[in-house]
Motif scaffolding. Structure first.
Motif, PDB file in Angstrom:
ATOM      1  N   LEU A   1       0.821  -1.204   0.000  1.00 24.85           N
ATOM      2  CA  LEU A   1       0.000   0.000   0.000  1.00 24.85           C
ATOM      3  C   LEU A   1       0.862   1.264   0.000  1.00 24.85           C
ATOM      4  CD1 LEU A   1      -2.777  -0.953   2.602  1.00 24.85           C
ATOM      5  CD2 LEU A   1      -2.916  -1.029   0.098  1.00 24.85           C
ATOM      6  N   ALA A   2       2.189   1.156  -0.224  1.00 21.82           N
ATOM      7  CA  ALA A   2       3.095   2.294  -0.068  1.00 21.82           C
ATOM      8  C   ALA A   2       2.838   3.369  -1.111  1.00 21.82           C
ATOM      9  CB  ALA A   2       4.547   1.832  -0.167  1.00 21.82           C
ATOM     10  N   ASP A   3       3.044   4.617  -0.677  1.00 23.09           N
ATOM     11  CA  ASP A   3       3.046   5.789  -1.553  1.00 23.09           C
ATOM     12  C   ASP A   3       1.783   5.935  -2.398  1.00 23.09           C
ATOM     13  OD1 ASP A   3       5.512   6.439  -0.578  1.00 23.09           O
ATOM     14  OD2 ASP A   3       6.574   5.261  -2.111  1.00 23.09           O
ATOM     15  N   LEU A   4       0.622   5.566  -1.841  1.00 26.55           N
ATOM     16  CA  LEU A   4      -0.625   5.770  -2.564  1.00 26.55           C
ATOM     17  C   LEU A   4      -1.031   7.229  -2.479  1.00 26.55           C
ATOM     18  CD1 LEU A   4      -2.782   2.689  -1.454  1.00 26.55           C
ATOM     19  CD2 LEU A   4      -1.524   3.029  -3.612  1.00 26.55           C
ATOM     20  N   PRO A   5      -1.500   7.803  -3.569  1.00 19.41           N
ATOM     21  CA  PRO A   5      -1.991   9.189  -3.515  1.00 19.41           C
ATOM     22  C   PRO A   5      -3.309   9.243  -2.766  1.00 19.41           C
ATOM     23  CG  PRO A   5      -2.364   8.240  -5.687  1.00 19.41           C
ATOM     24  CD  PRO A   5      -1.621   7.219  -4.917  1.00 19.41           C
ATOM     25  N   PRO A   6      -3.718  10.443  -2.338  1.00 22.84           N
ATOM     26  CA  PRO A   6      -4.991  10.578  -1.627  1.00 22.84           C
ATOM     27  C   PRO A   6      -6.128  10.001  -2.438  1.00 22.84           C
ATOM     28  CG  PRO A   6      -3.791  12.646  -1.539  1.00 22.84           C
ATOM     29  CD  PRO A   6      -3.014  11.732  -2.434  1.00 22.84           C
TER      30      PRO A   6
ATOM     31  N   THR B   1      -0.890   7.433   1.522  1.00 23.06           N
ATOM     32  CA  THR B   1      -0.083   6.634   2.449  1.00 23.06           C
ATOM     33  C   THR B   1       1.377   6.997   2.276  1.00 23.06           C
ATOM     34  OG1 THR B   1       0.163   4.906   0.811  1.00 23.06           O
ATOM     35  CG2 THR B   1      -1.677   4.682   2.366  1.00 23.06           C
ATOM     36  N   ASP B   2       2.204   6.599   3.266  1.00 21.27           N
ATOM     37  CA  ASP B   2       3.632   6.924   3.166  1.00 21.27           C
ATOM     38  C   ASP B   2       4.415   5.728   2.636  1.00 21.27           C
ATOM     39  OD1 ASP B   2       3.838   5.176   5.214  1.00 21.27           O
ATOM     40  OD2 ASP B   2       4.459   6.624   6.727  1.00 21.27           O
ATOM     41  N   ALA B   3       5.739   5.821   2.688  1.00 19.84           N
ATOM     42  CA  ALA B   3       6.588   4.801   2.081  1.00 19.84           C
ATOM     43  C   ALA B   3       6.420   3.430   2.733  1.00 19.84           C
ATOM     44  CB  ALA B   3       8.044   5.252   2.147  1.00 19.84           C
TER      45      ALA B   3
ATOM     46  N   GLY C   1       3.491   2.393   3.868  1.00 15.94           N
ATOM     47  CA  GLY C   1       2.111   1.990   3.680  1.00 15.94           C
ATOM     48  C   GLY C   1       1.195   2.427   4.797  1.00 15.94           C
ATOM     49  N   TYR C   2       1.690   3.283   5.744  1.00 18.41           N
ATOM     50  CA  TYR C   2       0.810   3.782   6.794  1.00 18.41           C
ATOM     51  C   TYR C   2      -0.091   4.854   6.211  1.00 18.41           C
ATOM     52  CZ  TYR C   2       4.105   1.641  10.082  1.00 18.41           C
ATOM     53  OH  TYR C   2       4.900   0.781  10.756  1.00 18.41           O
ATOM     54  N   ASP C   3      -1.311   4.936   6.747  1.00 23.01           N
ATOM     55  CA  ASP C   3      -2.235   5.983   6.331  1.00 23.01           C
ATOM     56  C   ASP C   3      -1.735   7.325   6.885  1.00 23.01           C
ATOM     57  OD1 ASP C   3      -5.034   6.784   5.335  1.00 23.01           O
ATOM     58  OD2 ASP C   3      -4.927   7.596   7.384  1.00 23.01           O
ATOM     59  N   VAL C   4      -1.541   8.325   6.035  1.00 27.15           N
ATOM     60  CA  VAL C   4      -0.937   9.587   6.462  1.00 27.15           C
ATOM     61  C   VAL C   4      -1.837  10.328   7.448  1.00 27.15           C
ATOM     62  CG1 VAL C   4      -0.212  11.871   5.695  1.00 27.15           C
ATOM     63  CG2 VAL C   4       0.513   9.852   4.439  1.00 27.15           C
ATOM     64  N   LEU C   5      -3.165  10.363   7.190  1.00 25.07           N
ATOM     65  CA  LEU C   5      -4.076  11.070   8.100  1.00 25.07           C
ATOM     66  C   LEU C   5      -4.005  10.468   9.502  1.00 25.07           C
ATOM     67  CD1 LEU C   5      -6.186  13.286   8.329  1.00 25.07           C
ATOM     68  CD2 LEU C   5      -7.933  11.588   7.728  1.00 25.07           C
ATOM     69  N   GLY C   6      -4.059   9.147   9.570  1.00 26.06           N
ATOM     70  CA  GLY C   6      -3.987   8.489  10.871  1.00 26.06           C
ATOM     71  C   GLY C   6      -2.643   8.720  11.532  1.00 26.06           C
TER      72      GLY C   6
ATOM     73  N   GLN D   1       2.980  13.503   1.573  1.00 26.96           N
ATOM     74  CA  GLN D   1       3.823  13.009   2.669  1.00 26.96           C
ATOM     75  C   GLN D   1       4.557  14.155   3.375  1.00 26.96           C
ATOM     76  OE1 GLN D   1       6.322   9.854   1.324  1.00 26.96           O
ATOM     77  NE2 GLN D   1       4.612   8.677   0.511  1.00 26.96           N
ATOM     78  N   VAL D   2       4.522  15.381   2.809  1.00 23.07           N
ATOM     79  CA  VAL D   2       5.273  16.496   3.402  1.00 23.07           C
ATOM     80  C   VAL D   2       4.350  17.599   3.932  1.00 23.07           C
ATOM     81  CG1 VAL D   2       6.960  18.298   2.970  1.00 23.07           C
ATOM     82  CG2 VAL D   2       7.224  16.052   1.902  1.00 23.07           C
ATOM     83  N   TYR D   3       3.499  18.126   3.034  1.00 23.51           N
ATOM     84  CA  TYR D   3       2.782  19.361   3.397  1.00 23.51           C
ATOM     85  C   TYR D   3       1.821  19.218   4.569  1.00 23.51           C
ATOM     86  CZ  TYR D   3       4.978  21.161  -0.759  1.00 23.51           C
ATOM     87  OH  TYR D   3       5.913  21.539  -1.659  1.00 23.51           O
ATOM     88  N   PRO D   4       1.051  18.125   4.709  1.00 27.81           N
ATOM     89  CA  PRO D   4       0.149  18.061   5.870  1.00 27.81           C
ATOM     90  C   PRO D   4       0.908  18.116   7.198  1.00 27.81           C
ATOM     91  CG  PRO D   4      -0.479  16.443   4.220  1.00 27.81           C
ATOM     92  CD  PRO D   4       0.851  17.001   3.796  1.00 27.81           C
ATOM     93  N   ALA D   5       1.995  17.357   7.287  1.00 30.33           N
ATOM     94  CA  ALA D   5       2.771  17.347   8.538  1.00 30.33           C
ATOM     95  C   ALA D   5       3.388  18.716   8.783  1.00 30.33           C
ATOM     96  CB  ALA D   5       3.859  16.282   8.479  1.00 30.33           C
TER      97      ALA D   5
END
Lengths: 309, 693
Positions: A77-82, A90-92, A94-99, A276-280
Motif C-alpha cells: 500500500l506504499a506511496d498511494l496518492p490521496p 499513504t507513506d513509504a 504503507g501507513y495511512d498519512v491522516l492516521g 507526505q510532506v505538506y500536511p505534517a
C-alpha cells in the motif's frame, strides 16, 4: 456608604468634607484580575485557542473516529496518492498519512506540554530564589546556569540518543534539563526589579518569611513573563523533537511524530508525493503559531499596567 | 497689536481603548510679551495637554478638533503642516520638561544636545553651534560651560540637568517658553534656584512663559496671571494677586485651603475636596465641579456656566464665592487638644517623662561603592548616615526633613529594621532590634510598621485588597479566618473605604485610596510606631489633605507614634510634634515644630524654610535670593568639619577644622553649629542630638 465613612474624615463643623470616598468611584465588586472578556477580546487569543483546540481534538479524539493501522508495515500500500480509502494517501511504509498525523501529533503535543510545565516550574523557582536572595548565592546560581548553557544542546541530545534507545519520556527529561535555563534567567531578571518594589518590603515588615515572599508575591507577579516563555517552550520542544527525528534520531518506529514524517516525506518529495510532506509541515506550523499567539495574549491579559489609561 | 500668543477654544481629544478623552475642552487664553502665565490644577485636569497642544506635540490618538485656534504673533498654528510646525518648535516656542533624567539622551554629550537645536534651526558650522551652546549653558548657570560641553547627562546632578534642559529650550531665543512642572522632580533648595533662574532669564530675554504647575506656592511667587484648570476647562482666570486674595471659583478656594501651610501653625483638620475629578471620556453635564462643590445647587448640575466677569478676572461659576474661605474654627492651633485633650496632654509629657517607644543611638550606615575590589582602586564608601541619634515618645510624631540624599530614607529603614546599621543601636521598648534574629525578629516586627511613598508599587497588584490586609494577620498567626475577615472590614471602615473594597484589586483604586489601603495594612498589626516615608508626596493636593487628616485622626484614636519622613516641610509641619533636620547623614537640628519654624538655630534649617514656596503672592514676592546656595556635596567625600560649611553663608575657617557639637537652645531644641542664628543656653551641652533633654 456614608455610614462607613470615618468620622474623622467628615467633621460635622465643616460641610465641605462630605464622604471622602463616594461609592461611584469604586468599581463594582467581583471583577477578576484576569478578565476573561479582556482575554477573549483579544483576537489573537481566540484564534490561538481555537487552533489548539482543533489540533488537540484531531490528535486525541480523531483516532476514535478514524481508525487506522499504524503498526503493520504494508509495502503493497506504499506511496498511494490521496483517495477514498486513504484521504491523505499513504507513506513509504504503507501507513495511512491522516492516521499517522494523529498519532504523531499526540507525541508532539505531549512532549511540548510536559517540557513546558517542568521547565516553567523548575525555572521559575530557581530564578525567583536566585533573584530574591541576590548577592553571592545569586552569582553562584547564575554560574550554574552558565555552565548548563555552555553545553551544546543538539550535540548532547545526539550523544544521548545514540547511546540509549530514545523513548518519549527520556526525551522529555532531557529537553527539560536543557531548557529550564531560559525561564530561570527571565524570572530572575523580573524578580530583581520586583524585589525592590515597596510591597515586597511591606511583606518583610509584617514578618513574612523569604519563602512566603517568593511564593506569594514574587512568583505571581513574574507569572506574565513565565507564561509567555512557557508557551514558547511548547513550540520550541516540538521543533526540537522534529529536528531530532529529521536527523533520524527521533522516536524509533513504530512510534510516530511530525518530525519523522517530515524527514521521511522529504525523501520522496522529488517523486511528487506532496501528501507526505505538506500536511505534517502545515500542522507543525499551525500548532507552533497557535501556542505563541496564546502566549502573547495571556501576557497581555495578565499585565496590570495595560489596564491603566 | 495682537497678543504674542492667542489660544481660543482649544479642544483636544485623545482616543483610547475606553473611549474618547476630552483632555482639553474649549480653553481660551492670551499671553503677552514678557508675561508669565500660570496653568494650575490637579493631575488630569488638562494643563500639560494644553501645553502640548500649543506645541502641536500630541500623544498617540490625540488630535486638535473643532474650531480650535492657536495664534503665535498672528500666525495660525493649528492645521499647519508638520514641516512648518517643526520650524516653530524649539525656535519660536520651546518647552522645558519635568523629568531632567528622561528628557536628556544619556548617550549624547550635553554640548551636542544643546547645539543640535542650533544646527536644526539656524544652520552654521558645528563650531559655531558649540560656541552658542557654551554661551547659553553659561547663561543658565552651569559652571565652566566650555569644559563641560563633553559631559554626559549622568555626570551632572539633577539641578544641573534641569539647567541643561532650560539651556536647550532657550538656545534659539524663543518668544514663548512652556515650562511643564520644571521643578517638581527637584529639591526645594534647587527648585528655588531654578525658578529664580527662569524669572531672571525671562526678564533678560523678554520671553513670555507658560508655567504649568500643581504647586500653589510656585504659582504665587512666579506668575503674573493664573489660569486655574479643572476637568479640561478653565475654571478661573485672573491676575496672581487677585486670584489668591479674592478668588471667585469654589474650586480655587478649596484648592488653596487644602494646602498645608508652612507659615501657619499646625491647624486642625485640613479642609479637603471630597471625591475625584470627573471621567473625561464622559464629562458630566452642567458645571464639572458640581459633584465636589459645597455650594452646588440643581442649576450647577444641569447648566454649564460660561466664563464671565470682568476681562481681568474671569470665572466659570453660578455661585461665585467672595475671596478665600474665612478662617475656620478648626484653624485654632493644636486642634488635637480640642479633640481629645487628655490624650494630647499625655503626648506632650509622655515624650519626656516615660521611656521612649523607640530610641536610636549613633546610627552609622555606609554603602560600599561597587567595583571597590578592583586592585589599585581606592575603596569608596557612601556615607549615608554618620552618627544619628533620636528618640520617639509614645503618641509622638517626629518629622524628618532634608534634601534628597541626606540619608532620611536610610534612617527610616534602619528604624523599622528593614536594614541593619553598621554601628549603633535601635532600641524598641528596651529591646535592641539589632540582637533579634529569625522568628523573634519577625514577631517583633508587628510593633513597627511602614507606610510607603508610592501608592502604585506598595500594594501587590495581583492580590485583592482583602488578601493584602489579611496577609499581616496570617503571617503573625492572629485570629481565625473569620476573625481576620472581620478585622479587615474594621480596618477598611477605619480608613474610610467601603466594605466591598476588599474584593477589588489595587489598580481599581485611585492614588489616594491606595494610600488609605497602605495605611490600613500598616495598622493591621496595631503597631506602636509607623514610619511614613513621603506618605503623600505622590498625591494631589486635595487628596493629600484627606490622607493627612486620616493619619492624624488615627494617631489620636490609636495612640500611635509616627516618624514622618518628607522633603515637604509643610507636610511635616502639619503632622509633627518635633522635627529633625538632616544634612548629609547628620542630624543638624532637632526641636519642637515651633522651635524649627519660628526659632531655627541652624543656618541650613533657616535656608531650607526660606526655599519652601508659600501660596501667598505677597510673602513670595518679598523673598530675595535662594534659601540655600549650590547643591548637596557628594556623600562619597563629605566636607570636613561642619558638613554644611560649603553652602553656608556664615561659614568661617573654624567650620572646616572642627566639627560642631550639638548645643542646647531651649528644652528639647538642639542644633550643631558654630555660628548659630539663636543664642544657645549657657554651658548646656547635651550628649546627644536626639534627646528631648
Amino acid at each position: 456608604m456614608s455610614t462607613l465613612d470615618s468620622p474623622l474624615d467628615s467633621p460635622p463643623d465643616s460641610p465641605s468634607d462630605s464622604p471622602a470616598t463616594p461609592a461611584p468611584e469604586l468599581a463594582a465588586p467581583g471583577r477578576r484580575r484576569f478578565s476573561m472578556p479582556a482575554f477573549l477580546h483579544n483576537r489573537r487569543a481566540l484564534v490561538g485557542l481555537v487552533l489548539i483546540a482543533v489540533v488537540a481534538a484531531f490528535c486525541f479524539l480523531g483516532p476514535l473516529l478514524y481508525r487506522t493501522d499504524q503498526v503493520t508495515v504494508r509495502l503493497d500500500l506504499a506511496d498511494l496518492p490521496p483517495g477514498a480509502a486513504n484521504p491523505l494517501g499513504t507513506d513509504a511504509s504503507g501507513y495511512d498519512v491522516l492516521g499517522r498525523l494523529m498519532t504523531g501529533g499526540r507525541s508532539s503535543l505531549e512532549l511540548g506540554l510536559a517540557v513546558a510545565v517542568t521547565t516553567t516550574v523548575i525555572g521559575t523557582l530557581y530564578g525567583a530564589v536566585a533573584g530574591y536572595l541576590g548577592g553571592f548565592v545569586d552569582a553562584l546560581m547564575m554560574r550554574v546556569i552558565d555552565v548548563f548553557l555552555a553545553v551544546p544542546t543538539i550535540v548532547l541530545l545526539l550523544m544521548m540518543v545514540s547511546m540509549f534507545t530514545p523513548t518519549l519520556w527520556g526525551i522529555i527529561l532531557l529537553l527539560s534539563l536543557l531548557s529550564w535555563l531560559g525561564a530561570a534567567r527571565l524570572v530572575r531578571g523580573e524578580v530583581l526589579t520586583l524585589r525592590t518594589r515597596e510591597f515586597v518590603q511591606a511583606a518583610r515588615m509584617m514578618g513574612g518569611t523569604g519563602r512566603r515572599i517568593v511564593l506569594r508575591h514574587l512568583v505571581p507577579n513574574a507569572a506574565g513573563v513565565v507564561i509567555v516563555s512557557g508557551t514558547f517552550t511548547v513550540a520550541d520542544s516540538i521543533l526540537t523533537l522534529s529536528a531530532l527525528s529529521f536527523l533520524g534520531l527521533g522516536l524509533p518506529p513504530p512510534h510516530a511524530d511530525w518530525g519523522t514524517m517530515l524527514s521521511a516525506g522529504l525523501n520522496s518529495l522529488y517523486d511528487g508525493y506532496w501528501w507526505q510532506v505538506y500536511p505534517a509541515a502545515g500542522l507543525l506550523i499551525v500548532t507552533v503559531v497557535a501556542f505563541n499567539l496564546v502566549g502573547d495574549a495571556v501576557h497581555d491579559a495578565l499585565d496590570v499596567r495595560l489596564d491603566q489609561p | 497689536m495682537p497678543p504674542l500668543l492667542e489660544v481660543s477654544n482649544l479642544t483636544t481629544h485623545i482616543r483610547t481603548r475606553r473611549g474618547v478623552v476630552r483632555a482639553v475642552d474649549g480653553v481660551s487664553f492670551t499671553l503677552e510679551e514678557g508675561e508669565t502665565l500660570g496653568l494650575v490644577g490637579e493631575s488630569g485636569c488638562g494643563k500639560s495637554m494644553t501645553g502640548l497642544s500649543v506645541m502641536g506635540l500630541l500623544p498617540r490618538g490625540g488630535s486638535i478638533v473643532g474650531d480650535s485656534s492657536v495664534r503665535l504673533g498672528g500666525r495660525e498654528l493649528v492645521g499647519l503642516p508638520e514641516s512648518d510646525l517643526r520650524r516653530v518648535r524649539g525656535n519660536e516656542i520651546a518647552m522645558v520638561f519635568q523629568d531632567p533624567m528622561s528628557a536628556l539622551d544619556p548617550t549624547k554629550t550635553i554640548g551636542h544636545q544643546v547645539a543640535e537645536s542650533v544646527l536644526l534651526h539656524r544652520g552654521g558650522t558645528r563650531a559655531e553651534a558649540a560656541d552658542r551652546a557654551a554661551e547659553v549653558l553659561g547663561l543658565v548657570g552651569l559652571p565652566h560651560p566650555r569644559e563641560r560641553l563633553g559631559d554626559y547627562p549622568h555626570q551632572l546632578s539633577g539641578g544641573l540637568r534641569q539647567r541643561v534642559l532650560i539651556a536647550m529650550a532657550l538656545v534659539n531665543e524663543p518668544k514663548v517658553l512652556i515650562a511643564d512642572e520644571p521643578t517638581t522632580a527637584l529639591d526645594v533648595t534647587i527648585q528655588a534656584q531654578i525658578l529664580d533662574l527662569l524669572a531672571d532669564l525671562r526678564a533678560r530675554l523678554r520671553m513670555a512663559m507658560i508655567l504649568i504647575t500643581h504647586d500653589m506656592g510656585v504659582t504665587a511667587g512666579h506668575t503674573d496671571r493664573v489660569n486655574v484648570m479643572y476637568a479640561g476647562r478653565i475654571a478661573e482666570s485672573a491676575g496672581t494677586g487677585p486670584l489668591f486674595r479674592a478668588m471667585r471659583h469654589p474650586y480655587t478656594q478649596s484648592l488653596l485651603a487644602s494646602v498645608p501651610r508652612l507659615d501657619r501653625g499646625p491647624t486642625g483638620q485640613l479642609p479637603t475636596i471630597p471625591g475625584l475629578p470627573p471621567d473625561l471620556t464622559d464629562p458630566p453635564s452642567g458645571c464639572r465641579f458640581a459633584a465636589r462643590c459645597q455650594y452646588a445647587t440643581d442649576r450647577c448640575r444641569t447648566a454649564e456656566p460660561e466664563l464671565t466677569g470682568p476681562a481681568t478676572h474671569r470665572y466659570a461659576c453660578w455661585h461665585p464665592t467672595d475671596g478665600p474661605r474665612p478662617a475656620e474654627p478648626v484653624d485654632t492651633p493644636m486642634d488635637v487638644e480640642v479633640v481629645l485633650p487628655a490624650q494630647a496632654a499625655a503626648v506632650a509629657s509622655a515624650a519626656v517623662a516615660e521611656r521612649p517607644v523607640l530610641e536610636a543611638r549613633d546610627l552609622v550606615r555606609e554603602f560600599p561603592v561597587r567595583g571597590s575590589w578592583l586592585p589599585g582602586r581606592e575603596r569608596r564608601v557612601v556615607h549615608a548616615l554618620s552618627g544619628v541619634s533620636l528618640t520617639i515618645g509614645h503618641g509622638e510624631t517626629l518629622g524628618i526633613v532634608g534634601e534628597s540624599g541626606c540619608g532620611k530614607t536610610t534612617l527610616g529603614r534602619l528604624l523599622v529594621g528593614l536594614d541593619r546599621p553598621d554601628s549603633g543601636t535601635v532600641t524598641l521598648d528596651g529591646t535592641d532590634l539589632g540582637r533579634l534574629r529569625g522568628r523573634e525578629l519577625r514577631q517583633r516586627r508587628r510593633d513597627l510598621q511602614m507606610m510607603f511613598q508610592d501608592p502604585f508599587s506598595s500594594l501587590d497588584p495581583r492580590m485583592r485588597v482583602g488578601s493584602i490586609l489579611r496577609e499581616p494577620l496570617q503571617i503573625q498567626g492572629l485570629g481565625t479566618t473569620s476573625e481576620q475577615r472581620e478585622r479587615v472590614a474594621e480596618l477598611l471602615a477605619e480608613v474610610g473605604l467601603p466594605a466591598h473594597a476588599a474584593d477589588l484589586y489595587p489598580h481599581e483604586f485611585s492614588g489616594g485610596q491606595r494610600q488609605r489601603v497602605g495605611l490600613a495594612r500598616a495598622l493591621a498589626l496595631t503597631p506602636k510606631l509607623i514610619v511614613a516615608d513621603e506618605p503623600v508626596s505622590a498625591l494631589d493636593v486635595s487628596v493629600r489633605a484627606q490622607v493627612l487628616n486620616l493619619m492624624r485622626g488615627l494617631q489620636v484614636s490609636h495612640g500611635l507614634s509616627y516618624v514622618v519622613i518628607s522633603h515637604d516641610l509643610a507636610v511635616v509641619r502639619y503632622l509633627a510634634d518635633r522635627i529633625g533636620v538632616m544634612y548629609l547623614g547628620r542630624m543638624v537640628e532637632v526641636g519642637s515644630a515651633d522651635d524649627i519654624h519660628l526659632r531655627a538655630a541652624h543656618p541650613y534649617t533657616a535656608g531650607l524654610l526660606k526655599a519652601v514656596p508659600v501660596p501667598d503672592p505677597d510673602v513670595e514676592r518679598a523673598k530675595h535670593g535662594a534659601g540655600v546656595r549650590g547643591e548637596l556635596p557628594s556623600p562619597l567625600a563629605p566636607p570636613s568639619g561642619c558638613r554644611f560649611r560649603t553652602r553656608c553663608p556664615l561659614a568661617q575657617d573654624l567650620c572646616a577644622l572642627e566639627e560642631p557639637t550639638p548645643r542646647l537652645f531651649a528644652t528639647g531644641h538642639t542644633a550643631a553649629c558654630h555660628f548659630p542664628l539663636q543664642t544657645p543656653l549657657p554651658d548646656a551641652s547635651p550628649a546627644l542630638t536626639g534627646d528631648p533633654a
